[in-house]
Scaffold this motif. Structure first.
Motif, PDB file in Angstrom:
ATOM      1  N   ALA A 118       0.678  -1.323  -0.025  1.00 44.41           N
ATOM      2  CA  ALA A 118       0.142  -0.066  -0.003  1.00 44.41           C
ATOM      3  C   ALA A 118       0.799   1.333  -0.026  1.00 44.41           C
ATOM      4  CB  ALA A 118      -0.896  -0.141   1.218  1.00 44.41           C
ATOM      5  N   LYS A 226     -12.790   3.463  -4.373  1.00 43.69           N
ATOM      6  CA  LYS A 226     -12.618   2.246  -4.166  1.00 43.69           C
ATOM      7  C   LYS A 226     -11.014   2.077  -3.724  1.00 43.69           C
ATOM      8  CE  LYS A 226     -15.714  -0.329  -7.111  1.00 43.69           C
ATOM      9  NZ  LYS A 226     -15.829  -1.199  -8.122  1.00 43.69           N
ATOM     10  N   GLU A 228      -9.195   4.642  -2.379  1.00 39.43           N
ATOM     11  CA  GLU A 228      -9.193   5.197  -1.023  1.00 39.43           C
ATOM     12  C   GLU A 228      -9.464   4.286  -0.124  1.00 39.43           C
ATOM     13  OE1 GLU A 228     -11.911   8.489   0.979  1.00 39.43           O
ATOM     14  OE2 GLU A 228      -9.990   9.543   0.456  1.00 39.43           O
ATOM     15  N   ALA A 229     -10.785   3.469  -0.290  1.00 40.93           N
ATOM     16  CA  ALA A 229     -11.221   2.625   0.740  1.00 40.93           C
ATOM     17  C   ALA A 229     -10.061   1.515   1.148  1.00 40.93           C
ATOM     18  CB  ALA A 229     -12.528   2.050   0.311  1.00 40.93           C
ATOM     19  N   TRP A 230      -9.670   1.060  -0.006  1.00 37.14           N
ATOM     20  CA  TRP A 230      -8.578  -0.046   0.219  1.00 37.14           C
ATOM     21  C   TRP A 230      -7.517   0.373   0.753  1.00 37.14           C
ATOM     22  CZ3 TRP A 230      -3.599  -1.212  -0.946  1.00 37.14           C
ATOM     23  CH2 TRP A 230      -3.140  -2.435  -0.878  1.00 37.14           C
ATOM     24  N   LYS A 232      -7.033   2.801   3.191  1.00 37.36           N
ATOM     25  CA  LYS A 232      -7.458   2.810   4.468  1.00 37.36           C
ATOM     26  C   LYS A 232      -7.468   1.555   5.227  1.00 37.36           C
ATOM     27  CE  LYS A 232     -10.301   7.188   4.417  1.00 37.36           C
ATOM     28  NZ  LYS A 232     -11.722   7.650   4.388  1.00 37.36           N
ATOM     29  N   GLU A 233      -7.914   0.573   4.375  1.00 43.55           N
ATOM     30  CA  GLU A 233      -7.945  -0.748   5.266  1.00 43.55           C
ATOM     31  C   GLU A 233      -6.459  -1.429   5.303  1.00 43.55           C
ATOM     32  OE1 GLU A 233     -10.683  -3.120   2.975  1.00 43.55           O
ATOM     33  OE2 GLU A 233     -12.150  -1.949   3.735  1.00 43.55           O
ATOM     34  N   ASN A 234      -5.719  -0.855   4.589  1.00 42.77           N
ATOM     35  CA  ASN A 234      -4.233  -1.618   4.262  1.00 42.77           C
ATOM     36  C   ASN A 234      -3.181  -0.825   4.764  1.00 42.77           C
ATOM     37  OD1 ASN A 234      -5.089  -4.581   2.998  1.00 42.77           O
ATOM     38  ND2 ASN A 234      -6.506  -3.118   2.093  1.00 42.77           N
ATOM     39  N   THR A 239      -5.099   8.965  -1.240  1.00 40.58           N
ATOM     40  CA  THR A 239      -6.626   9.151  -1.075  1.00 40.58           C
ATOM     41  C   THR A 239      -7.402   9.702  -2.231  1.00 40.58           C
ATOM     42  OG1 THR A 239      -6.292  11.693  -0.813  1.00 40.58           O
ATOM     43  CG2 THR A 239      -6.107  10.631   1.160  1.00 40.58           C
TER      44      THR A 239
END
Length: 555
Positions: A118, A226, A228-230, A232-234, A239
């Protein structure tokens, strides 16, 4: 292998005698037959060389995705039919939260974090660059070029031996990311092999969404959200706002001279244009065509070494670093040539000082494939996601491989990257900065008319592949396909070794060792493409590298 695919769109007027197959209206060459066919089809639809280049680029993102794609970046050098030169910088940009020491983790440099996962991707710029190139010089719409590539992604295609090899080499890292593994591995968990059909339905959906909604869908809409969401999770820092803020920009070209020809190439943050011109201008002080193989390799190697020492210190994003124009000054080339000893290797402890380095600098905001058309449009396009399969991440639901271009920064000054290149503060990580690149899309002109264009894939060897192709054509009078068959060599200052193909033969290799060169003997490396103009037959002559699968074709 770094970047890319090589797409060159050429046209008009090379005064070289070529007996190789040529085409009167249009020519293109790339590392994959499907990509070259996409270029020809774009021309048949009423497009020109620019449209063909974009078609090839988009298709390479499907069939040669381990090298390049819309999750990465690119550089265009375009010589348009009206004689104007356009350089488009679609290089990736560091996210807004990036900083100089972001890869120092628990007190140590984590150089793997800049290559995998990431924290490795920069904000992709390829789509914005395609869009700008089409707006300025194309005839077709982006959707016209996206949809055929989407169909290939959806139906699938058999992977070749290069794809199989790259996949096998990166399989363990790809397995870490479920969306990547789902695409590139069989049901039994083994990677795809040569001849297996690679189907990329999510990538097809992404291409079609962009065709329908425009690039805003990618940069400001669903795709960016999509990602940005990934992130944040990884543990990533990119952003949606970073992606939305990306702009492809135009820059003034690098211009040089070589034996009565004009060199037009990509400026920084490409180091390729600067150093292809710099090395050639040093070579001009030696009778290259009259030297033995060992003497020729020695002289050019010493010139490479001097240039790469300068690269390590001076080169970076001109919006952040002062990159001297004096690096391509003819007087500076003469001074560097004087440092070369024909009887032995010369130690190069550090960079040299080009003239007016304090103030005369390059201005701010100013897979390789090639194609050409008879209207006079020549396009060289280098694009990449950096190392094989980029950072190995496909964000779920997108099908897009993200790049690992953050590794093209100096993760810390003096720390080698994946290609053993080192850099100084000029190429340190900073928010909003574009990393240094070796991509070298280059056009050669004679009396104002284009006569040759070239580019390559293969990390820092891109620079040396391009200049060797130019020298083999201009100095040695070889036809383009014959020029690409010549054995290659590469020296990048650090490490101080000469990478050289064994095809030179034992005697030449022994002679080079006697001159003091430390040899890294290899069977083969690189992937270069070119197009020339045969003025006598009035034909465009495309050529693709015999070291890799590919195709040269035209109309």
């Amino acid at each position: 292998m770094k970047p890319l695919f090589l797409l060159i769109t050429l046209s008009l007027s090379l005064a070289l005698r070529a007996a190789e197959p040529g085409f009167p209206k249009f020519a293109s060459a790339s590392v994959n037959p499907l990509a070259t066919e996409a270029a020809v089809k774009a021309y048949q639809k009423g497009g020109n060389a620019v449209d063909a280049a974009v078609a090839t680029g988009l298709t390479l993102g499907v069939v040669d995705g381990h090298n390049s794609g819309i999750g990465g970046g690119c550089f265009f050098v375009i010589r348009a039919a009206d004689g104007s030169i356009t350089c488009i910088d679609g290089r990736e940009i560091a996210p807004s939260k990036a900083h100089r020491d972001m890869y120092i983790i628990q007190g140590k440099v984590d150089d793997e974090a800049s290559k995998t996962g990431a924290l490795a991707p920069g904000i992709p710029g390829a789509l914005r660059a395609y869009e700008l190139a089409l707006k300025k010089h194309g005839k077709l719409k982006l959707a016209d070029l996206l949809l055929p590539a989407a169909e290939i992604a959806e139906k699938g295609f058999p992977i070749d031996e290069v794809y199989e090899r790259k996949l096998a080499a990166t399989a363990e890292k790809l397995r870490k990311f479920p969306a990547s593994a789902a695409v590139f591995f069989k049901a039994d968990g083994s990677p795809l092999k040569k001849g297996d059909i690679l189907v990329q339905k999510d990538l097809a959906k992404t291409y079609r969404a962009i065709a329908e909604h425009g690039t805003a869908w990618f940069y400001e809409g669903e795709y960016a959200q999509k990602v940005e969401a990934w992130m944040k999770e990884n543990g990533g820092i990119m952003t949606a706002a970073d992606i939305a803020g990306y702009k492809a920009i135009e820059r003034e070209p690098v211009k040089g001279k070589y034996r009565g020809y004009d060199i037009v190439a990509m400026p920084p943050p490409s180091s390729g244009g600067v150093h292809v011109a710099q090395i050639l201008q040093v070579m001009e002080h030696f009778p290259i065509s009259k030297l033995s193989d060992a003497q020729r390799v020695h002289v050019i190697t010493e010139a490479m070494k001097l240039a790469f020492a300068d690269r390590a210190y001076w080169l970076g994003d001109p919006d952040f670093a002062k990159v001297p124009r004096g690096l391509v000054d003819l007087g500076y080339a003469k001074d560097l040539a004087a440092k070369i000893d024909l009887s032995k290797t010369t130690n190069v402890p550090s960079h040299n000082m080009p003239p007016h380095w304090e103030g005369d600098i390059f201005g701010k905001h100013t897979t390789f494939t090639c194609s050409a058309d008879a209207e006079g449009n020549w396009v060289t396009l280098n694009q990449t996601i950096n190392t094989a399969f980029g950072c190995k991440v496909i964000v779920p639901g997108t099908g897009v491989l993200l790049n690992d271009e953050m590794d093209d920064f100096s993760v810390q000054p003096g720390v080698p990257n994946a290609f053993k290149l080192i850099g100084a503060e000029a190429n340190a990580v900073a928010a909003g900065k574009r990393p240094l690149s070796s991509m070298s899309p280059t056009i050669i002109l004679k009396d104002g008319q284009p006569v040759l264009c070239t580019g390559a894939a293969g990390g820092p060897t891109i620079i040396t592949q391009a200049l060797l192709l130019i020298s083999n054509v201009l100095d040695r009078g070889l036809e383009p396909n014959a020029a690409l068959k010549q054995p290659r060599f590469h020296q990048q200052w650090a490490p101080d070794e000469l990478k050289i193909e064994k095809a030179f033969g034992e005697q030449t290799l022994e002679d080079l060792e006697k001159l003091g060169h430390k040899l890294d003997k290899v069977t083969t490396f690189g992937a270069c493409q070119a197009i020339t103009w045969d003025a006598e037959r009035k034909l465009l002559v495309p050529a693709h590298d015999p070291r890799v699968p590919g195709k040269a074709d035209g109309q």
